[in-house]
Design an enzyme around this catalytic site. Structure first.
Site, PDB file in Angstrom:
ATOM      1  N   ALA A   1     -16.018   2.382 -53.575  1.00 23.51           N
ATOM      2  CA  ALA A   1     -16.779   3.199 -54.512  1.00 23.51           C
ATOM      3  C   ALA A   1     -17.934   3.811 -53.728  1.00 23.51           C
ATOM      4  O   ALA A   1     -18.338   3.279 -52.686  1.00 23.51           O
ATOM      5  CB  ALA A   1     -17.306   2.323 -55.639  1.00 23.51           C
TER       6      ALA A   1
ATOM      7  N   GLY B   1     -13.467  -0.509 -53.583  1.00 24.10           N
ATOM      8  CA  GLY B   1     -12.694   0.310 -54.520  1.00 24.10           C
ATOM      9  C   GLY B   1     -11.456   0.934 -53.881  1.00 24.10           C
ATOM     10  O   GLY B   1     -10.502   1.271 -54.586  1.00 24.10           O
TER      11      GLY B   1
ATOM     12  N   GLU C   1      -8.898  -1.663 -53.970  1.00 24.29           N
ATOM     13  CA  GLU C   1      -8.526  -1.781 -55.395  1.00 24.29           C
ATOM     14  C   GLU C   1      -7.613  -0.628 -55.827  1.00 24.29           C
ATOM     15  O   GLU C   1      -6.683  -0.830 -56.609  1.00 24.29           O
ATOM     16  CB  GLU C   1      -9.801  -1.831 -56.248  1.00 24.29           C
TER      17      GLU C   1
ATOM     18  N   GLU D   1     -17.766  -6.368 -51.060  1.00 23.00           N
ATOM     19  CA  GLU D   1     -18.880  -6.150 -51.995  1.00 23.00           C
ATOM     20  C   GLU D   1     -19.978  -7.191 -51.864  1.00 23.00           C
ATOM     21  O   GLU D   1     -21.133  -6.903 -52.169  1.00 23.00           O
ATOM     22  CB  GLU D   1     -18.367  -6.111 -53.441  1.00 23.00           C
TER      23      GLU D   1
END
Ligand code: CAA
Length: 260
Positions: free
Chosen positions: A67, A112, A115, A135
């Site tokens: 992200a 992300g 993911e 993270e």
């Protein structure tokens, strides 16, 4: 929708989607997530003759490095929760997409990005690909489904290790652990992903969609998924494609499926 951060190419029934923010290692900012949502909700389902979708990253270095960390600044609890929920919902669209979706992982797939790759039905990794959920280095945990999907794919012990240490897996280890379906030489990720989609394209489209649904049911419905499986099996018996598949078998010819 005019895409700012996605590049798409639709050829021979395969939609190749490139996340195109090379300077930020293809990090998923809000706009990119919006575009991915539109792509799986409206664009791809509308394509005539779609066989499947390939998701990849622009440039040599990254699939998607996560992200967009720069957009996290100033978020409060409510906004962060909404951001993660929105990401989860978008990745569910990919996971539940009725045609095969294959990630062609050409570099870093972190946070992300890992993911996103995991929400796809299958993954092809280039030999330089790296996977991780770093993270914890930011004081966070994965928010787009990573704690769940990594555990589903590689088991609790290794998932714990990756989430708690932030370590990265190389492509060979990702293959050994079952995170990726194939490892290929750098630059051949898309070709291999196309080969997989082409293989599925000769099969009955409704059966493909139901297989995706039944397999996903395992993770969402627990033992109820057996019920889902037999119900879907029953529904398929009534399709034209089932009749065609059986006739073709008996007549020793290739089936000509219509998707009905
Ligand atoms: N968000 C925003 N920008 C990012 C980014 C990210 N996730 N990852 C890389 N970039 C940017 C860098 O800021 C840098 O931009 P500038 O040139 O403007 O400074 C550019 O991409 C190149 O990155 P680096 O200079 O860091 O490249 P490197 O080769 O030295 O390192 C890397 C590569 C190891 C992938 C490193 O960039 C990195 O660690 N990135 C962050 C990975 C990460 O923590 N991802 C998880 C994000 S949180 C998340 O995803 C939560 C969730 O579950 C939803």
């Amino acid at each position: 929708m005019d895409y700012e951060n996605l590049q798409t190419e639709f050829e021979d029934g395969i939609l190749v989607v490139k996340i195109n923010r090379e300077k930020a290692l293809n990090a998923l900012n809000k706009q990119t997530m919006l575009e991915i949502r539109y792509l799986f909700e409206a664009h791809a389902p509308d394509l005539d003759g779609l066989k499947g979708v390939i998701v990849t990253g622009a440039g040599e270095k990254a699939f998607v490095a996560g992200a967009d960390i720069k957009e996290f600044e100033g978020l409060d609890r409510k906004a962060a929760q909404a951001l993660a929920k929105n990401g989860q919902d978008i990745f569910f669209l990919i996971e539940n997409f009725a045609k095969p979706v294959v990630a062609a992982v050409n570099g870093y797939a972190l946070g992300g990005g890992c993911e996103l790759a995991m929400a796809c039905h299958m993954r092809v990794a280039g030999e330089k690909a790296r996977f991780g959920q770093p993270e914890v280095n930011l004081g966070l945990i994965a928010g787009y489904g990573g704690t769940q999907r990594l555990t589903q794919l590689i088991g609790k012990a290794k998932s714990m290790e990756l989430h708690l240490t932030g370590d990265m897996l190389n492509a060979e280890d990702a293959y050994r652990l079952g995170l990726v379906n194939y490892v290929v030489p750098k630059g051949e990720e898309i070709a291999k992903a196309k080969e997989i989609i082409e293989k599925t394209a000769g099969k009955a489209p409704v059966a493909i969609a139901k297989a995706i649904k039944a397999i996903n049911a395992h993770f969402n419905e627990g033992k109820q998924a057996y019920k889902t499986e037999h119900e879907l099996f029953g529904a398929l018996i009534e399709t034209d494609d089932f009749k065609e598949g059986v006739n073709a078998f008996v007549e020793k010819r290739k089936a000509n499926f219509t998707g009905k």
